[in-house]
Design a protein around this motif. Structure first.
Motif, PDB file in Angstrom:
ATOM      1  N   GLN A 201      39.492  45.736  29.489  1.00 45.76           N
ATOM      2  CA  GLN A 201      38.865  45.125  30.660  1.00 45.76           C
ATOM      3  C   GLN A 201      39.947  44.912  31.717  1.00 45.76           C
ATOM      4  O   GLN A 201      40.980  44.306  31.421  1.00 45.76           O
ATOM      5  N   VAL A 202      39.689  45.429  32.944  1.00 41.32           N
ATOM      6  CA  VAL A 202      40.685  45.383  34.012  1.00 41.32           C
ATOM      7  C   VAL A 202      40.135  44.587  35.184  1.00 41.32           C
ATOM      8  O   VAL A 202      38.969  44.733  35.562  1.00 41.32           O
ATOM      9  N   GLN A 203      40.977  43.735  35.743  1.00 45.39           N
ATOM     10  CA  GLN A 203      40.642  42.941  36.924  1.00 45.39           C
ATOM     11  C   GLN A 203      41.619  43.308  38.037  1.00 45.39           C
ATOM     12  O   GLN A 203      42.829  43.351  37.825  1.00 45.39           O
ATOM     13  N   GLN A 204      41.076  43.591  39.231  1.00 46.38           N
ATOM     14  CA  GLN A 204      41.906  43.940  40.382  1.00 46.38           C
ATOM     15  C   GLN A 204      42.160  42.697  41.235  1.00 46.38           C
ATOM     16  O   GLN A 204      41.248  41.930  41.530  1.00 46.38           O
ATOM     17  N   TYR A 205      43.432  42.491  41.619  1.00 47.42           N
ATOM     18  CA  TYR A 205      43.830  41.367  42.459  1.00 47.42           C
ATOM     19  C   TYR A 205      44.425  41.903  43.758  1.00 47.42           C
ATOM     20  O   TYR A 205      45.042  42.971  43.776  1.00 47.42           O
ATOM     21  N   GLN A 206      44.228  41.134  44.836  1.00 47.71           N
ATOM     22  CA  GLN A 206      44.796  41.515  46.133  1.00 47.71           C
ATOM     23  C   GLN A 206      45.554  40.337  46.724  1.00 47.71           C
ATOM     24  O   GLN A 206      45.151  39.173  46.599  1.00 47.71           O
ATOM     25  N   LEU A 207      46.658  40.662  47.399  1.00 46.06           N
ATOM     26  CA  LEU A 207      47.507  39.653  48.027  1.00 46.06           C
ATOM     27  C   LEU A 207      46.951  39.323  49.404  1.00 46.06           C
ATOM     28  O   LEU A 207      46.776  40.209  50.247  1.00 46.06           O
ATOM     29  N   ASP A 208      46.666  38.021  49.676  1.00 37.35           N
ATOM     30  CA  ASP A 208      46.118  37.638  50.966  1.00 37.35           C
ATOM     31  C   ASP A 208      47.242  37.228  51.917  1.00 37.35           C
ATOM     32  O   ASP A 208      48.431  37.304  51.586  1.00 37.35           O
ATOM     33  N   CYS A 209      46.849  36.768  53.090  1.00 36.74           N
ATOM     34  CA  CYS A 209      47.820  36.459  54.125  1.00 36.74           C
ATOM     35  C   CYS A 209      48.686  35.252  53.771  1.00 36.74           C
ATOM     36  O   CYS A 209      49.755  35.064  54.343  1.00 36.74           O
TER      37      CYS A 209
ATOM     38  N   LEU B  60      44.941  43.123  32.684  1.00 32.62           N
ATOM     39  CA  LEU B  60      44.237  43.882  31.645  1.00 32.62           C
ATOM     40  C   LEU B  60      44.134  43.060  30.373  1.00 32.62           C
ATOM     41  O   LEU B  60      45.061  42.322  30.016  1.00 32.62           O
ATOM     42  N   THR B  61      43.010  43.198  29.689  1.00 36.37           N
ATOM     43  CA  THR B  61      42.813  42.622  28.357  1.00 36.37           C
ATOM     44  C   THR B  61      42.325  43.728  27.436  1.00 36.37           C
ATOM     45  O   THR B  61      41.321  44.383  27.734  1.00 36.37           O
ATOM     46  N   TRP B  62      43.061  43.936  26.349  1.00 34.45           N
ATOM     47  CA  TRP B  62      42.660  44.969  25.395  1.00 34.45           C
ATOM     48  C   TRP B  62      41.825  44.324  24.306  1.00 34.45           C
ATOM     49  O   TRP B  62      42.255  43.369  23.665  1.00 34.45           O
ATOM     50  N   MET B  63      40.620  44.869  24.120  1.00 33.76           N
ATOM     51  CA  MET B  63      39.664  44.309  23.176  1.00 33.76           C
ATOM     52  C   MET B  63      39.536  45.211  21.950  1.00 33.76           C
ATOM     53  O   MET B  63      39.673  46.439  22.035  1.00 33.76           O
ATOM     54  N   PHE B  64      39.259  44.574  20.814  1.00 30.05           N
ATOM     55  CA  PHE B  64      39.093  45.303  19.554  1.00 30.05           C
ATOM     56  C   PHE B  64      37.842  44.788  18.862  1.00 30.05           C
ATOM     57  O   PHE B  64      37.674  43.590  18.663  1.00 30.05           O
ATOM     58  N   ASN B  65      36.973  45.706  18.513  1.00 28.09           N
ATOM     59  CA  ASN B  65      35.734  45.361  17.818  1.00 28.09           C
ATOM     60  C   ASN B  65      35.754  46.054  16.469  1.00 28.09           C
ATOM     61  O   ASN B  65      35.484  47.242  16.375  1.00 28.09           O
ATOM     62  N   GLN B  66      36.129  45.280  15.437  1.00 32.54           N
ATOM     63  CA  GLN B  66      36.149  45.849  14.092  1.00 32.54           C
ATOM     64  C   GLN B  66      34.726  46.023  13.620  1.00 32.54           C
ATOM     65  O   GLN B  66      33.813  45.322  14.049  1.00 32.54           O
TER      66      GLN B  66
END
Length: 731
Positions: A236-244, A172-178
């Motif tokens: 902004q969220v990015q999903q990750y998955q563990l592979d073999c 996750l990245t937290w964004m701020f727009n002043q």
């Protein structure tokens, strides 16, 4: 060699196989009919035009170039029911998409036991690997959030549709727009639980608190919110998955809706008691107390700064005591001890003991309410003044004994910045009395300011006390018993304003005590300090110098034609410019007299023959010294204990050409060259003329000789031979 016709046929259940990433794909290749019951087969799987793998008659598998170093760990071949060959690709990726060809070669055994092959056959299957549809989404709803200044702000970001799949994680990245600015990242939380704050605002970073109470739920708390925190927040969220292989790979991404935050400032609700009082002091030993009672405040977290001031007849308001918000106490009265009290959170008091005539006047307190919005940041909420306390003392009898007066005439001084100005305070004491001593206080009022700032106090017993941070620039003197001088050094624009001295007369009584008798004040001296107009100019003559004698060196002069002030000082820097290079610093003569050379491979000689003439000599020139040289002058002036840069200017350019020994041999002076050509030519022409003249002279001599030979005496005639008769007859 046998010419056996092949009866083999191949079958593939599908010509197109679709699957999603991170799943296992199985490609079928079956032999449905063989030439003989004892037939054996070699299998080759092709990916596009490159070989993926091959399996020989003994079922030994070899990988081809299409498998690479990574894919060969994900592929294998399985044989089912002897004639079914299956290619398995584990954890497929989109890069695995393409055409796969299964080539089968049938082998038969002759009576001697030797194996021979028949014609190859193949089938194709297209593999299509698609990205798996995202199984999560963010809450896209936009929200409005209002928070009171100084309170904490809670932001939430959650992922919807999270199952119990342990192979999924989120970053996750937290964004701020002043408002009216671009978006910036406040913090980043990675899928491997690493938390990183971005340092664009270290103060804000210290007020952030991040937490993730459960998977897919993220909280951001901003403590002690301030007005600068208002704006738009989203994550902004990015999903990750563990592979073999145990690697985390990005799978999908999304961003949340916007949370628009408004910070509501604390409203001013400060009220100070405004009761008017009048005190007639009869017991001089008792003194009096000035109470400052705050009836209401704007916030429970606020703190106060309280200042007591006194107004006297024909005088402006003068600060006598200050209790700052950090608890620091400062008294501006040096001839007595003022007693401060703080009996409750909203009650302040100041006691003036041992009243004397100089203590009469109008007293009030000024309260400023502050709120700490962040570390080292304070905001003033409100400011209010109390009612006045009028303090009177019966001094008529003492005023009858007043034996001095002061000059009430106003004066005006116009000073240039950086110069010294002098203020005089004189007394008209008539007949001097050794039992009379005087205390003096100099007060300064800035333009448009009603409160006077004490500069210094001189007590009747000879004590001198400064009340300003600029005491190093103040010079107090008393050349005569009735004259006081104040000199202000290195004047600054902030020194502009009204200056006034206030004098109290003390008399020694029969008991050996000094008693105040009378007081008076001078007229005002209005001082205006003007900024200095820049007049710096450096000589700008451009010169060119050809150097053939390397031992001579050269000098770069820096002559200042004019300066802005006689008290200004200079900082001079010499630069060298070469082709395709910018200016390079060579030498600096700082304003404090420190010399610094940036050239390490030779000694540079600094000189200052005059106050406005600087020079730098480069000894023993060499070809590396070729280039353009100039100096840059900065003019500085000391004002109010700080150095102020007035202006800067550059000199003209000195172009240096250094000739090497080879160049000096080849180089000829134009005049020398002309003379070297002309003189031999003249000599040659003179020689030709002489030869021609000699030849002419010789020819004339010969002609003359020929003329002389025509005379008979010089040329005798020879006799003719006689003719015989026979010869004559014959003729």
């Amino acid at each position: 060699m046998f010419n056996t016709a092949s009866k083999m046929s191949l079958y593939s259940p599908t010509s197109r196989l679709e699957t999603t990433v991170n799943t296992d794909a199985k490609l079928e290749c079956s032999v449905t009919r063989t030439t003989t019951d004892t037939s054996r087969f070699t299998i080759t799987w092709m990916f596009g035009s490159q070989m993926l793998l091959t399996m020989d008659l003994d079922a030994v598998v070899k990988f081809g170039p299409a498998a690479g170093l990574e894919m060969d760990q994900r592929i294998r071949v399985e044989i089912r029911q002897k004639q079914d060959f299956q290619l398995i690709i584990q954890q497929v990726r989109t890069s695995d998409s393409g055409q796969y060809h299964c080539e089968v070669e049938e082998w038969l055994q002759d009576p001697l036991g030797d194996w021979y092959s028949l014609e190859k056959m193949s089938v194709s299957t297209e593999l299509v690997v698609k990205e798996k549809a995202s199984d999560f989404k963010m809450n896209k709803a936009n929200t409005q959030l209002k928070v009171e200044e100084g309170k904490q702000l809670m932001l939430k970001c959650s992922v919807e549709g999270i199952g119990s799949d342990s192979t999924l994680r989120y970053s996750l990245t937290w964004m701020f727009n002043q408002y009216e600015s671009s978006s910036v990242a406040l913090l980043t939380y990675s899928h491997d639980a690493r938390l990183k704050y971005n340092s664009f605002d270290s103060e804000l970073e210290g007020r952030l608190h991040f937490s993730t109470p459960e998977v897919g739920v993220f909280h951001l708390t901003i403590h002690r919110s301030i007005q600068e925190d208002r704006g738009c927040y989203y994550c902004q969220v990015q999903q990750y998955q563990l592979d073999c292989k145990g690697q985390w790979s990005p799978k999908a991404g999304d961003k949340s809706g916007f949370t628009n935050v408004t910070v509501q400032l604390i409203e001013n609700n400060l009220h100070v008691q405004k009761e008017e009082q009048s005190l007639n002091i009869s017991n001089l030993q008792a003194g009096f107390t000035i109470d400052c009672v705050i009836e209401s405040r704007s916030s429970d977290a606020s703190v106060f700064e309280v200042t007591w001031s006194r107004d006297q007849r024909n005088e402006g308001s003068v600060i006598i005591f200050n209790a700052s918000r950090d608890g620091t106490l400062h008294s501006a009265i040096d001839n007595k001890d003022l007693v401060f009290g703080h009996p409750s959170a909203m009650h302040y008091k100041l006691t003036v003991p041992n009243v004397n005539p100089s203590d009469t006047g109008l007293y009030h307190c000024q309260v400023v309410e502050w709120i700490q919005t962040a570390a080292n940041k304070w905001r003033k909420i409100g400011e209010e003044m109390s009612g006045t306390i009028s303090v009177h003392e019966d001094t008529e009898e003492r005023q009858k004994n007043v034996s001095f007066a002061m000059d009430k005439n106003g004066k005006y001084l116009f000073i240039k910045e950086g110069e010294q100005f002098d203020i005089e305070c004189s007394l008209d004491v008539g007949k001097e009395d050794p039992t009379h001593h005087y205390s003096l206080r100099w007060v300064f009022n800035r333009p448009e300011s009603t409160s006077g700032i004490p500069l210094l106090s001189y007590s009747y017993d000879g004590r001198l006390q400064y009340h300003t941070e600029n005491q190093d620039r103040l010079r107090f003197s008393r050349p005569t018993s009735d004259t006081f001088h104040l000199a202000v050094l290195n004047s600054d624009i902030a020194d502009s304003g009204r200056y006034q001295c206030r004098v109290e007369q003390y008399q020694l009584d029969c008991e050996g005590q000094w008693k105040p008798m009378a007081r008076d004040q001078s007229g005002s001296t209005i001082v205006t300090v003007h900024s200095i107009e820049s007049k710096l100019h450096v000589q700008k003559d451009n010169r060119t110098l050809n150097i053939t004698n390397h031992q001579a060196g050269f000098t770069v002069d820096c002559v200042i034609d004019s300066q802005s002030s006689d008290k200004s000082v200079f900082e001079v820097t010499w630069f060298k410019v070469q082709e395709e290079e910018g200016p390079v610093t060579m030498f600096t003569a700082r304003r404090d007299g420190i010399l610094h050379s940036a050239i390490t491979y030779k000694y540079l000689v600094f000189g200052r023959p005059l106050a406005t003439h600087y020079k730098l000599t480069v000894p023993q020139s060499n070809p590396t010294d070729m280039g353009q040289y100039y100096c840059q002058v900065e003019e500085w002036l000391l004002t109010a204990n700080t150095w102020k840069k007035l202006d800067s200017d550059k000199s003209g350019v000195l172009s240096i050409y250094v000739h090497t020994e080879g160049d000096s041999d080849k180089q000829t002076d134009p005049l020398g060259t002309a003379l070297g050509v002309t003189i031999p030519l003249i000599c040659f022409l003179v020689l030709v003329i002489i030869l021609l003249l000699r030849r002419d002279h010789k020819r004339n001599s010969e002609l003359k000789k020929k003329k002389d030979c025509l005379w008979a005496e010089n040329n005798p005639l020879s006799p003719m031979p006689e003719v015989t008769p026979a010869a004559g007859d014959h003729s």
